[in-house]
Structure formats: C-alpha cells, structure tokens
Design a protein around this motif. Structure first.
Motif, PDB file in Angstrom:
ATOM      1  N   ILE A  23      -8.792   1.472  -2.827  1.00 34.37           N
ATOM      2  CA  ILE A  23      -8.533   2.476  -3.859  1.00 34.37           C
ATOM      3  C   ILE A  23      -7.742   1.898  -5.028  1.00 34.37           C
ATOM      4  O   ILE A  23      -7.893   2.329  -6.172  1.00 34.37           O
ATOM      5  CB  ILE A  23      -7.812   3.699  -3.242  1.00 34.37           C
ATOM      6  CG1 ILE A  23      -7.900   4.894  -4.206  1.00 34.37           C
ATOM      7  CG2 ILE A  23      -6.357   3.379  -2.894  1.00 34.37           C
ATOM      8  CD1 ILE A  23      -7.501   6.214  -3.580  1.00 34.37           C
ATOM      9  N   MET A  24      -6.936   0.879  -4.773  1.00 34.89           N
ATOM     10  CA  MET A  24      -6.170   0.255  -5.852  1.00 34.89           C
ATOM     11  C   MET A  24      -7.091  -0.448  -6.853  1.00 34.89           C
ATOM     12  O   MET A  24      -6.778  -0.503  -8.057  1.00 34.89           O
ATOM     13  CB  MET A  24      -5.143  -0.729  -5.295  1.00 34.89           C
ATOM     14  CG  MET A  24      -4.242  -1.348  -6.356  1.00 34.89           C
ATOM     15  SD  MET A  24      -3.344  -0.146  -7.354  1.00 34.89           S
ATOM     16  CE  MET A  24      -1.767  -0.128  -6.511  1.00 34.89           C
ATOM     17  N   LEU A  82       6.197   2.923  -5.570  1.00 34.81           N
ATOM     18  CA  LEU A  82       6.316   2.397  -4.205  1.00 34.81           C
ATOM     19  C   LEU A  82       7.540   1.487  -4.077  1.00 34.81           C
ATOM     20  O   LEU A  82       8.267   1.540  -3.082  1.00 34.81           O
ATOM     21  CB  LEU A  82       5.046   1.654  -3.812  1.00 34.81           C
ATOM     22  CG  LEU A  82       3.831   2.540  -3.483  1.00 34.81           C
ATOM     23  CD1 LEU A  82       2.556   1.706  -3.420  1.00 34.81           C
ATOM     24  CD2 LEU A  82       4.039   3.275  -2.160  1.00 34.81           C
ATOM     25  N   ALA A  83       7.752   0.650  -5.091  1.00 35.91           N
ATOM     26  CA  ALA A  83       8.918  -0.242  -5.075  1.00 35.91           C
ATOM     27  C   ALA A  83      10.211   0.569  -5.093  1.00 35.91           C
ATOM     28  O   ALA A  83      11.172   0.235  -4.384  1.00 35.91           O
ATOM     29  CB  ALA A  83       8.873  -1.187  -6.275  1.00 35.91           C
ATOM     30  N   ASN A 102      -1.987  -4.174   1.839  1.00 41.34           N
ATOM     31  CA  ASN A 102      -3.100  -3.550   1.115  1.00 41.34           C
ATOM     32  C   ASN A 102      -3.367  -4.256  -0.206  1.00 41.34           C
ATOM     33  O   ASN A 102      -4.514  -4.620  -0.502  1.00 41.34           O
ATOM     34  CB  ASN A 102      -2.799  -2.068   0.875  1.00 41.34           C
ATOM     35  CG  ASN A 102      -3.899  -1.371   0.091  1.00 41.34           C
ATOM     36  OD1 ASN A 102      -3.893  -1.352  -1.141  1.00 41.34           O
ATOM     37  ND2 ASN A 102      -4.856  -0.822   0.793  1.00 41.34           N
ATOM     38  N   ILE A 103      -2.307  -4.447  -1.003  1.00 42.69           N
ATOM     39  CA  ILE A 103      -2.474  -5.114  -2.301  1.00 42.69           C
ATOM     40  C   ILE A 103      -2.919  -6.558  -2.106  1.00 42.69           C
ATOM     41  O   ILE A 103      -3.736  -7.076  -2.875  1.00 42.69           O
ATOM     42  CB  ILE A 103      -1.157  -5.062  -3.113  1.00 42.69           C
ATOM     43  CG1 ILE A 103      -0.723  -3.618  -3.358  1.00 42.69           C
ATOM     44  CG2 ILE A 103      -1.319  -5.791  -4.434  1.00 42.69           C
ATOM     45  CD1 ILE A 103      -1.708  -2.775  -4.122  1.00 42.69           C
ATOM     46  N   GLY A 104      -2.390  -7.198  -1.058  1.00 38.88           N
ATOM     47  CA  GLY A 104      -2.795  -8.577  -0.762  1.00 38.88           C
ATOM     48  C   GLY A 104      -4.277  -8.683  -0.463  1.00 38.88           C
ATOM     49  O   GLY A 104      -4.951  -9.629  -0.891  1.00 38.88           O
ATOM     50  N   GLY A 131      -7.980  -3.825   6.347  1.00 38.57           N
ATOM     51  CA  GLY A 131      -8.256  -2.400   6.473  1.00 38.57           C
ATOM     52  C   GLY A 131      -7.011  -1.540   6.547  1.00 38.57           C
ATOM     53  O   GLY A 131      -6.974  -0.558   7.287  1.00 38.57           O
ATOM     54  N   VAL A 132      -5.984  -1.886   5.783  1.00 34.30           N
ATOM     55  CA  VAL A 132      -4.719  -1.148   5.786  1.00 34.30           C
ATOM     56  C   VAL A 132      -4.666  -0.231   4.570  1.00 34.30           C
ATOM     57  O   VAL A 132      -4.896  -0.677   3.446  1.00 34.30           O
ATOM     58  CB  VAL A 132      -3.525  -2.133   5.759  1.00 34.30           C
ATOM     59  CG1 VAL A 132      -2.216  -1.396   5.571  1.00 34.30           C
ATOM     60  CG2 VAL A 132      -3.498  -2.949   7.038  1.00 34.30           C
ATOM     61  N   PRO A 133      -4.352   1.059   4.758  1.00 32.73           N
ATOM     62  CA  PRO A 133      -4.317   1.990   3.623  1.00 32.73           C
ATOM     63  C   PRO A 133      -3.095   1.780   2.740  1.00 32.73           C
ATOM     64  O   PRO A 133      -2.059   1.307   3.200  1.00 32.73           O
ATOM     65  CB  PRO A 133      -4.258   3.365   4.302  1.00 32.73           C
ATOM     66  CG  PRO A 133      -3.590   3.115   5.618  1.00 32.73           C
ATOM     67  CD  PRO A 133      -4.062   1.743   6.036  1.00 32.73           C
ATOM     68  N   LEU A 134      -3.230   2.150   1.471  1.00 33.95           N
ATOM     69  CA  LEU A 134      -2.110   2.114   0.538  1.00 33.95           C
ATOM     70  C   LEU A 134      -1.281   3.377   0.748  1.00 33.95           C
ATOM     71  O   LEU A 134      -1.809   4.485   0.658  1.00 33.95           O
ATOM     72  CB  LEU A 134      -2.619   2.040  -0.905  1.00 33.95           C
ATOM     73  CG  LEU A 134      -1.580   1.852  -1.999  1.00 33.95           C
ATOM     74  CD1 LEU A 134      -0.884   0.507  -1.855  1.00 33.95           C
ATOM     75  CD2 LEU A 134      -2.225   1.964  -3.382  1.00 33.95           C
TER      76      LEU A 134
END
Length: 405
Positions: free
Chosen positions: A281-282, A301-302, A338-340, A350-353
């Motif tokens: 999605i990102m 998020l940060a 996720n961003i990685g 397959g990790v959600p944001l």
C-alpha cells in the motif's frame, strides 16, 4: 472532588498521540479504498468498495478496543489471573489453528468466522508483550530467582515463535522474536547470561541440524521463499516472476515523484501490484500522493514510536515502561520491515504497514496496543502532576475532621 478528578484525568491524556493514531487510521481507510477499488472488481469479482467496507467495520471495532484500552487502567494487565490467562491462551490458539484454521497463501494461520478472518498470531503479539513486561517488571524479585526462573520467559518466547513458524509463517515468527528481544534487552537481564543462552541454543541447533533439516527443509526453503530471495537480489532479472511486485513497486514510487499523480489515479494498482491494498500500500501512496504522502505517513509513525519510547522513559512503573517499549518496538519493527520490502532493502515478507494496510486482525492489534500506550502515558502524566495535589487535599480534609493523629 470527583469532577475535579475526572477533569485532571482528561487533561492528562496524550492528545498528540491520540490524534496521530486516529489520523493514520482514517488515512489508511482512504488509501485502502483507493488501492483496492480496481483489484476488488478485476481480481476478486466483488464490488469496488468491498475491502473498504470490511476495513471500515474493522476500524469501528478497533476504535472501540482503543477507547477501552485507553480508559481501563493498564495495571489490571499485571494481575496474576490476567497474566495466567494470556500465558495459557496464546499457545493454545496457535496450536488450535493447525487443526481448525483456514489456509491462505500456503499458510494455515487464520480462524474463519463467516465473512471475517482472524489471525491468532497477530493477537499473540500483544499477549506476549504483556506477559514479558509482567515477567520482567519486578527487578528485585527477578534477581532473587534462580537462573531457570529468570530465563523461563525466553524459553516461552521461543516456544511461541516455533508454533508460529510451523504454520508456516517465518516472517511473523521473526517479528515476534525481535519484539521480545527489545523487551528482554531493556529488562535489565544480565547480558552475560543472555549471551550464554544464545550460544547454548546455537550449539544445540547446529547439533540437531543433520537430523531435523531433512524434515523441515521443504518448509524453510520452499520454492516460493527461494524465489523471493532471487526476486530481492535481482528483481529486474526476474521481473516476470519473483521480482514482479518489487519492480512495479519501484515504478510506482518513481511515477509518484514529489507530488504524486493524484489520489485514486494510480496506474500500478491495475493488476501490476497484486497486494496493492495490503503489503504494498505504501507504493500506491507514493504513486498517488508522492513524497509528501510518504513523508506524512512516516512522520506520523515515527512520532508514535518515539512518543512511545519517551513514555517508557518517563514511566516510573517497570511494568508500564516495558509495556511501552514492547508496543513501540512492535510499531517500529512492522514499519521497517514493510517499508524495507516495498523499497527492496530486505526480502518481501508480507508484513502490513501499521494502521494503514488492509487487515482486520492487525488493525485491532495496533489500535488496542496503542490504546494501552495512551493509558500508560495518561497515568504517568497524572501521577507526576496531580497525585500529590489529591494527597494533600485528602490530608487536609482528614485534619479538618480530626482524623489525623
């Protein structure tokens, strides 16, 4: 007196944190609709707002969980009965899913209830954070325990990771291990003792490898996982297969530029990014809203992660502090992985944001966890600012009535 107490409690809530969480969750709902409207019709044969409507229902439920966990004192989680229930239920859910679970994407990781699916591994994350925070909260008691007593929470964590890994879901198992490691390393456990245990388990693993690898080799090194490695190392060489999503993620990010092509106007969501509303999605955010959209999400998020660590530092209660560290590290680790994956820094897992990707179980987990974090922040601020004021008022009233000695 009661009205003043309620007023002081309301003043103690961390409204910047609450606003950040809700902004991100609402933004995520908008982006779920934008990123899934095409694939819902073309790939799944459902109305364009299908995933949006489901996510909206999950968001409403998540808000309820958020409010409850923000209101109910977090120290209730430290009660022995609560910790025991979490201790027993967590592995039982992971065992049960192997027998009555629903299989999706080659992993039996879901309980299905009609139109809804729940992933127990997501719920176990918060349960494990609570258990580890409770187990390591009382430092003095821990120091007086035997070495076996000090290390039991680590053994329990490894058992939970093993149950998740055999689903098979190695990505979630690794995330759970990383979250647990953050809590353990922050607990004050002696590094020498921890190093000895890591070395001990490493030697055992090497010794058992010749006997266990033949049975688990196909699960660990399946064709799908090997192809993901190839797609990560050289996505353009395997652009028609393993590198397909990553290459199109690059294209989406490149097309977006600084300002993006406009909300709802993504090209890559037209079948080029199959997981456009979940893991990638990102990439759609980058394409439609550009660098500004990406910066908006990452800054929020940060802020949530750093705010959580600040709360942990300010909290005088060891349990609350470790709980805040666990929740903050969970959000941070999920975001990084996720961003990685989207940017090709690490293989796709397959990790959600957090709070943005489609997925009910993950959304409930994050919102409930962040509600607990808000509650910790409230109690920390309240006790620092108002506790002594109420204590002085009580002493004054008692002295006026002649109750003091």
């Amino acid at each position: 007196m009661e009205k003043q107490l309620i007023r002081n409690i309301m003043k103690s809530y961390d409204y910047p944190l609450i606003i950040s969480v809700w902004m991100l969750a609402i933004f995520g709902l908008i982006m779920v609709y934008s990123s899934s409207m095409v694939s819902a019709v073309t790939r799944f044969g459902v109305p364009s707002d299908y995933f949006y409507e489901k996510q909206k229902l999950w968001l409403i439920a998540s808000v309820a969980f958020f409010l409850l966990s923000a209101i109910i004192p977090y120290k209730i989680l430290l009660r022995k009965k609560v910790v025991k229930v979490i201790f027993v239920i967590s592995p039982l859910m992971l065992i049960a899913v192997d027998f009555i679970g629903h299989t999706a994407n080659n992993a039996t990781s879901w309980f299905r209830f009609g139109f809804f699916s729940v992933q127990p591994a997501e719920l176990v994350k918060l349960g494990l954070i609570v258990y580890l925070a409770a187990a390591f909260a009382n430092k003095q008691r821990r120091m007086e325990q035997s070495i076996k007593g000090q290390l039991f929470p680590i053994y329990y964590t490894l058992g939970i990771c093993f149950l998740i890994a055999i689903q098979p879901d190695f990505g979630t198992a690794m995330i759970v291990l990383l979250i647990a490691s953050c809590i353990i390393l922050s607990s004050g456990l002696k590094f020498r003792l921890l190093f000895k245990q890591v070395l001990f388990f490493g030697i055992i693993a090497l010794a058992c490898a010749p006997f266990t690898l033949p049975f688990i080799w196909d699960k660990i090194f399946s064709k799908e996982r090997i192809s993901r490695i190839y797609g990560f190392l050289d996505p353009f060489k395997y652009s028609d297969d393993a590198g397909f999503q990553l290459v199109n993620s690059y294209l989406a990010i490149g097309l977006g530029g600084l300002k993006g092509v406009g909300l709802g106007k993504s090209i890559q969501k037209y079948g080029y990014l199959p997981e456009s509303h979940t893991d990638f999605i990102m990439a759609i955010i980058a394409e439609e809203l550009g660098l500004f959209g990406v910066a908006f999400v990452l800054l929020l998020l940060a802020f949530i992660v750093l705010r959580g660590l600040y709360i942990a530092r300010k909290c005088d209660d060891a349990f609350g502090s470790l709980l805040a560290i666990g929740i903050s590290s969970m959000i941070g680790i999920h975001t990084f992985i996720n961003i990685g994956g989207v940017t090709g820094l690490i293989p796709i897992t397959g990790v959600p944001l957090p709070l943005v990707s489609y997925g009910g179980s993950a959304l409930v987990l994050f919102m409930t966890s962040l509600g607990v974090l808000v509650n910790i922040s409230m109690f920390t601020k309240y006790e620092a600012k108002y506790k002594h004021v109420h204590k002085e008022k009580i002493i004054k009233k008692q002295s006026e009535k002649g109750l003091t000695f």
